[in-house]
Motif scaffolding. Structure first.
Motif, PDB file in Angstrom:
ATOM      1  N   GLY A  81      35.353  28.346   3.265  1.00 48.74           N
ATOM      2  CA  GLY A  81      34.199  27.741   3.908  1.00 48.74           C
ATOM      3  C   GLY A  81      34.049  26.282   3.535  1.00 48.74           C
ATOM      4  O   GLY A  81      34.855  25.715   2.802  1.00 48.74           O
TER       5      GLY A  81
ATOM      6  N   ILE B 104      29.165  27.003   5.629  1.00 51.65           N
ATOM      7  CA  ILE B 104      29.758  27.522   6.860  1.00 51.65           C
ATOM      8  C   ILE B 104      31.019  28.274   6.455  1.00 51.65           C
ATOM      9  O   ILE B 104      31.956  27.690   5.906  1.00 51.65           O
ATOM     10  CB  ILE B 104      30.094  26.385   7.842  1.00 51.65           C
ATOM     11  CG1 ILE B 104      28.837  25.578   8.157  1.00 51.65           C
ATOM     12  CG2 ILE B 104      30.697  26.940   9.124  1.00 51.65           C
ATOM     13  CD1 ILE B 104      29.082  24.368   9.022  1.00 51.65           C
TER      14      ILE B 104
ATOM     15  N   LEU C  47      30.311  31.441  14.818  1.00 55.64           N
ATOM     16  CA  LEU C  47      29.168  30.755  14.231  1.00 55.64           C
ATOM     17  C   LEU C  47      27.963  31.071  15.079  1.00 55.64           C
ATOM     18  O   LEU C  47      27.954  30.791  16.270  1.00 55.64           O
ATOM     19  CB  LEU C  47      29.368  29.234  14.184  1.00 55.64           C
ATOM     20  CG  LEU C  47      28.235  28.426  13.547  1.00 55.64           C
ATOM     21  CD1 LEU C  47      28.098  28.815  12.090  1.00 55.64           C
ATOM     22  CD2 LEU C  47      28.524  26.946  13.665  1.00 55.64           C
TER      23      LEU C  47
ATOM     24  N   ASN D 270      28.232  33.535  10.089  1.00 55.23           N
ATOM     25  CA  ASN D 270      27.248  32.498   9.795  1.00 55.23           C
ATOM     26  C   ASN D 270      25.998  32.741  10.633  1.00 55.23           C
ATOM     27  O   ASN D 270      26.084  32.787  11.866  1.00 55.23           O
ATOM     28  CB  ASN D 270      27.808  31.111  10.122  1.00 55.23           C
ATOM     29  CG  ASN D 270      29.063  30.798   9.327  1.00 55.23           C
ATOM     30  OD1 ASN D 270      28.993  30.352   8.197  1.00 55.23           O
ATOM     31  ND2 ASN D 270      30.218  31.053   9.931  1.00 55.23           N
TER      32      ASN D 270
ATOM     33  N   PRO E 256      35.762  27.400  12.339  1.00 55.50           N
ATOM     34  CA  PRO E 256      35.065  28.682  12.273  1.00 55.50           C
ATOM     35  C   PRO E 256      35.527  29.615  13.382  1.00 55.50           C
ATOM     36  O   PRO E 256      35.693  29.208  14.520  1.00 55.50           O
ATOM     37  CB  PRO E 256      33.597  28.285  12.490  1.00 55.50           C
ATOM     38  CG  PRO E 256      33.534  26.834  12.184  1.00 55.50           C
ATOM     39  CD  PRO E 256      34.865  26.292  12.553  1.00 55.50           C
TER      40      PRO E 256
END
Length: 327
Positions: free
Chosen positions: A245, A254, A322, A291, A319
């Motif tokens: 992350g 994140i 998200l 997330n 990511p």
């Protein structure tokens, strides 16, 4: 043609080093005031830097240490700006013939060269029109022909399509793609499509410095700078890498990222993700999102869908999911 630039312009707070390989087209992008046009003007000889040097094919165009300075007309470069700047008293043919004539060709030879380049840019039928009788797109085509007729070793383009009607731009872009195929060029632009269709490499400038550079596809699909992420239509969050992350300065983590090979623990990193990877829910979602960020939506606006390009991965991290977005 090999170009090497290493210059500083104190008043404009610009310091930049740039190389252009033979046959390469480099796009320089960045926000207004970032130093793009200053860099181009330093190569063209319009701006005299306060330090450094500019070398083209081994010929020194500028060198502060020795006081070397070649005037613009003796550099082997041609500058094309968003304003065509055609001579108003000459017709299109003689505008294009001006460069070859200045280089020593006879009037007949210069006009033959001019006719060739007018044909190359598809405006032979406009040869005997004055600039006042040309549309913006027609005048810019003549300006391109004039630049090429001078047989420059390096073509410099400063926002060449910024002043054109939107209906003219696609045809102009295709024209430039064709004429740049076998020559070296630098193009300053704000349009991501110019970079995608015309450039082999992209250089990003911010605050007078080059902050990112690389092959066009790499920079626009895996950006490391805020500006590059913006023009590519991606979101970017800066922070420190942390086991799959990125932790931002505000403490937001994140997670669920695909790490690049050059990322070390606690190193400076960016998380880059497509808007399509973000969902907004009124209630806390269940299921797979890695997330979940509580946020307040303060406004929204419609955005036209981009076609032909939709990068989803970054140079450092990306990511997988998200949800929802923060503002």
């Amino acid at each position: 043609m090999t170009l090497h630039v290493d210059i500083s312009v104190t008043k404009r707070d610009v310091q930049a080093t740039l190389d252009v390989a033979p046959g390469e087209t480099v796009a320089i992008v960045g926000p207004n005031g970032s130093g793009k046009s200053t860099l181009l003007a330093s190569v063209a000889g319009i701006v005299r830097p306060d330090g450094g040097s500019v070398t083209l094919d081994g010929t020194v165009l500028f060198e502060h240490a020795t006081g070397t300075w070649r005037p613009p007309h003796d550099r082997g470069t041609a500058l094309l700006a968003q304003d065509p700047l055609l001579f108003p008293h000459l017709d299109a043919l003689d505008n294009v013939a001006f460069g070859p004539r200045s280089a020593g060709l006879s009037r007949g030879q210069a006009r033959t060269t001019a006719s060739h380049w007018l044909a190359e840019v598809d405006v032979s039928d406009l040869a005997h029109r004055k600039p006042s009788q040309l549309s913006g797109g027609q005048a810019q085509r003549v300006a391109i022909a004039r630049a090429l007729a001078a047989d420059p070793r390096l073509l410099l383009l400063d926002e060449p399509m910024a002043a054109l009607d939107i209906t003219v731009v696609p045809a102009m872009r295709q024209l430039l793609k064709r004429v740049l195929a076998d020559r070296s060029a630098i193009i300053v632009t704000h349009d991501v499509l110019d970079a995608l269709l015309l450039a082999d490499r992209v250089v990003v400038m911010e605050h007078g410095r080059i902050v990112e550079h690389g092959p066009t596809q790499d920079v626009l699909s895996r950006p490391r700078s805020t500006f590059a992420a913006g023009i590519a239509g991606l979101n970017l969050a800066r922070g420190l890498s942390d086991a799959g992350g990125v932790v931002t300065a505000s403490g937001l983590r994140i997670a669920g990222l695909e790490h690049g090979p050059d990322i070390r623990p606690s190193a400076a990193a960016v998380a880059v993700f497509s808007p399509s990877a973000v969902s907004v829910h009124r209630e806390r979602p269940h299921g797979s999102p890695r997330n979940v960020i509580r946020a307040v939506v303060r406004g929204s606006s419609p955005t036209a869908l981009k076609s032909g390009y939709g990068p989803t991965r970054s140079a450092l991290t990306s990511p997988r999911r998200l949800s929802p977005s923060s503002t």
